[in-house]
Write a protein that holds these residues in place. Structure first.
Motif, PDB file in Angstrom:
ATOM      1  N   ASP A  82       0.831  -1.199   0.000  1.00 18.17           N
ATOM      2  CA  ASP A  82       0.000   0.000   0.000  1.00 18.17           C
ATOM      3  C   ASP A  82       0.868   1.253   0.000  1.00 18.17           C
ATOM      4  N   ASP A  83       0.286   2.338  -0.475  1.00 16.84           N
ATOM      5  CA  ASP A  83       0.938   3.645  -0.459  1.00 16.84           C
ATOM      6  C   ASP A  83       0.644   4.273   0.898  1.00 16.84           C
ATOM      7  N   PHE A  84       1.576   4.107   1.841  1.00 10.97           N
ATOM      8  CA  PHE A  84       1.367   4.613   3.188  1.00 10.97           C
ATOM      9  C   PHE A  84       1.731   6.093   3.234  1.00 10.97           C
ATOM     10  N   MET A  85       0.733   6.963   3.131  1.00 12.61           N
ATOM     11  CA  MET A  85       0.965   8.404   3.114  1.00 12.61           C
ATOM     12  C   MET A  85       1.227   8.952   4.515  1.00 12.61           C
ATOM     13  N   GLY A  86       0.440   8.512   5.493  1.00 16.41           N
ATOM     14  CA  GLY A  86       0.633   8.908   6.876  1.00 16.41           C
ATOM     15  C   GLY A  86       1.092   7.708   7.673  1.00 16.41           C
ATOM     16  N   PHE A  87       2.008   7.923   8.634  1.00 13.11           N
ATOM     17  CA  PHE A  87       2.535   6.803   9.414  1.00 13.11           C
ATOM     18  C   PHE A  87       3.106   7.325  10.721  1.00 13.11           C
ATOM     19  N   THR A  88       2.829   6.619  11.811  1.00 15.93           N
ATOM     20  CA  THR A  88       3.445   6.958  13.097  1.00 15.93           C
ATOM     21  C   THR A  88       3.448   5.730  13.991  1.00 15.93           C
ATOM     22  N   VAL A  89       4.370   5.714  14.943  1.00 16.05           N
ATOM     23  CA  VAL A  89       4.451   4.668  15.952  1.00 16.05           C
ATOM     24  C   VAL A  89       4.030   5.288  17.282  1.00 16.05           C
ATOM     25  N   THR A  90       3.039   4.699  17.931  1.00 17.15           N
ATOM     26  CA  THR A  90       2.533   5.247  19.179  1.00 17.15           C
ATOM     27  C   THR A  90       3.478   4.931  20.334  1.00 17.15           C
ATOM     28  N   ALA A  91       3.215   5.543  21.489  1.00 18.52           N
ATOM     29  CA  ALA A  91       4.034   5.297  22.664  1.00 18.52           C
ATOM     30  C   ALA A  91       3.982   3.833  23.095  1.00 18.52           C
ATOM     31  N   LYS A  92       2.880   3.139  22.786  1.00 18.49           N
ATOM     32  CA  LYS A  92       2.760   1.724  23.119  1.00 18.49           C
ATOM     33  C   LYS A  92       3.447   0.818  22.107  1.00 18.49           C
ATOM     34  N   GLY A  93       3.880   1.399  20.977  1.00 18.22           N
ATOM     35  CA  GLY A  93       4.538   0.604  19.950  1.00 18.22           C
ATOM     36  C   GLY A  93       3.628   0.147  18.839  1.00 18.22           C
ATOM     37  N   ASP A  94       2.353   0.569  18.858  1.00 11.94           N
ATOM     38  CA  ASP A  94       1.447   0.235  17.758  1.00 11.94           C
ATOM     39  C   ASP A  94       1.759   1.121  16.548  1.00 11.94           C
ATOM     40  N   GLY A 107     -10.191  -3.034  -2.196  1.00 12.27           N
ATOM     41  CA  GLY A 107     -10.696  -2.199  -1.122  1.00 12.27           C
ATOM     42  C   GLY A 107     -10.991  -0.797  -1.601  1.00 12.27           C
ATOM     43  N   PRO A 108     -11.405   0.082  -0.688  1.00 13.81           N
ATOM     44  CA  PRO A 108     -11.701   1.472  -1.045  1.00 13.81           C
ATOM     45  C   PRO A 108     -10.438   2.229  -1.429  1.00 13.81           C
ATOM     46  N   ALA A 109     -10.619   3.346  -2.141  1.00 17.47           N
ATOM     47  CA  ALA A 109      -9.483   4.117  -2.640  1.00 17.47           C
ATOM     48  C   ALA A 109      -8.689   4.768  -1.514  1.00 17.47           C
ATOM     49  N   ASP A 110      -9.339   5.054  -0.397  1.00 17.42           N
ATOM     50  CA  ASP A 110      -8.661   5.640   0.760  1.00 17.42           C
ATOM     51  C   ASP A 110      -8.687   4.643   1.913  1.00 17.42           C
ATOM     52  N   LEU A 111      -7.543   4.449   2.558  1.00 23.34           N
ATOM     53  CA  LEU A 111      -7.445   3.449   3.618  1.00 23.34           C
ATOM     54  C   LEU A 111      -8.095   3.886   4.917  1.00 23.34           C
ATOM     55  N   GLY A 112      -8.320   5.195   5.091  1.00 22.89           N
ATOM     56  CA  GLY A 112      -8.763   5.665   6.390  1.00 22.89           C
ATOM     57  C   GLY A 112      -7.645   5.458   7.390  1.00 22.89           C
ATOM     58  N   LEU A 113      -7.953   5.050   8.609  1.00 20.92           N
ATOM     59  CA  LEU A 113      -6.933   4.742   9.599  1.00 20.92           C
ATOM     60  C   LEU A 113      -6.826   3.234   9.737  1.00 20.92           C
ATOM     61  N   ILE A 114      -5.613   2.716   9.559  1.00 25.26           N
ATOM     62  CA  ILE A 114      -5.359   1.295   9.773  1.00 25.26           C
ATOM     63  C   ILE A 114      -4.302   1.170  10.870  1.00 25.26           C
ATOM     64  N   THR A 115      -4.272   0.005  11.529  1.00 22.91           N
ATOM     65  CA  THR A 115      -3.358  -0.169  12.654  1.00 22.91           C
ATOM     66  C   THR A 115      -2.727  -1.543  12.625  1.00 22.91           C
ATOM     67  N   SER A 116      -1.509  -1.616  13.157  1.00 26.81           N
ATOM     68  CA  SER A 116      -0.793  -2.883  13.271  1.00 26.81           C
ATOM     69  C   SER A 116      -0.226  -2.992  14.681  1.00 26.81           C
ATOM     70  N   THR A 117      -0.388  -4.162  15.288  1.00 25.94           N
ATOM     71  CA  THR A 117       0.179  -4.412  16.614  1.00 25.94           C
ATOM     72  C   THR A 117       1.338  -5.401  16.546  1.00 25.94           C
TER      73      THR A 117
END
Length: 293
Positions: A82-94, A107-117
């Protein structure tokens, strides 16, 4: 009268940031699956975010999430391109991300907010799928998520990553949240850095310093980089900026402060790391020369 920064008129730097801002209003994808497939096989070029977890560097790009191998070559994390335009790592590491699906996805053209643990090996939809493409993401110490919706020029805020509130309308390239005051937010604009102290509901000018990217890792670890790659350290809540050095590799694409001494910066030819507050940099990953957002 023009205000001068680093020997150049502020209007020159503002023009560079204006060009970068214009790019945020369009998707990075060419729209041609063949072109994107070829890009996926080539060296990485567009970098949109940097993060660190368990001392491993993660690089969010136009062609998926990558990490460097022992030789500094990019290795795809997981199987999503995927084209990850926005990305950050939270204080918890997510990991939090946004952007567009890889060509050929259903899927839809915009990913919205996705998360990885699990450090980007797998992702799940969190919210706003098909509705929003965040070009900048950051999270506060209290887990509040701030996302800049570039298509609508709007800051959106969520306490849980699911329910969102629309806040200020602004034209920005990057945002960062104070690690000590969750309601204090800085944004980079073509006329300088603006600041909110009410959770992004309103913004006021904080500094005429024209910066492209900002990152605030600790109360004493606020850094910014201008469109020409000059790194600055911020004080007084972003109202004052002191020049440190020029980062190698040309125009910047992303900036992440890990702490007061450790910095990650993506430029046109690679991802660089500093362990002495930006005075010296070592290249961690090589990339092809390419534009930013």
């Amino acid at each position: 009268m023009k205000t001068y920064f680093s020997g150049r008129p502020a209007t020159t730097l503002g023009a560079a940031l204006t060009a970068a801002l214009a790019l945020t209003l369009t998707a990075c994808s060419s729209g041609d699956p063949a072109d994107d497939a070829a890009g996926a096989r080539a060296a990485l070029s567009h970098i949109h975010g940097l993060g660190l977890r368990d001392d491993t560097l993660y690089v969010a790009t136009h062609q998926g999430l990558h990490r460097p191998d022992a030789e500094g070559r990019p290795v795809l994390v997981g199987d999503r391109r995927d084209d990850f335009m926005g990305f950050t790592v939270t204080a918890k590491g997510d990991f939090l991300a946004s952007g567009h699906p890889a060509p050929g996805g259903d899927g839809p053209a915009d990913l919205g907010l996705i998360t990885s643990t699990d450090s980007g090996r797998s992702w799940r939809e969190k919210s706003l799928a098909g509705k929003v493409d965040f070009h900048a993401l950051d999270s506060a110490p209290d887990s509040t998520v701030y996302g800049y919706d570039s298509a609508n020029g709007l800051l959106r805020v969520s306490a849980d990553g699911v329910t969102w509130e629309d806040r200020a309308a602004l034209r920005a390239l990057d945002i960062t949240v104070s690690p000590a005051a969750p309601g204090t937010v800085l944004a980079t604009t073509e006329t300088g850095v603006v600041r909110s102290t009410d959770g992004g509901r309103t913004f006021a000018p904080a500094s005429e310093r024209v910066l492209a990217y900002v990152s605030w890792a600790a109360p004493d670890a606020l850094f910014g980089i201008d469109p020409e790659g000059v790194l600055f350290r911020g004080t007084a809540g972003g109202t004052s900026w002191t020049r440190i050095a020029t980062v190698p590799g040309g125009a910047p694409q992303a900036l992440t402060a890990v702490d007061a001494r450790r910095l990650l910066v993506a430029t046109q030819d690679g991802v660089y790391e500093s362990r002495d507050a930006g005075r010296r940099f070592v290249r961690r990953m090589a990339v092809e020369s390419g534009g930013g957002h």
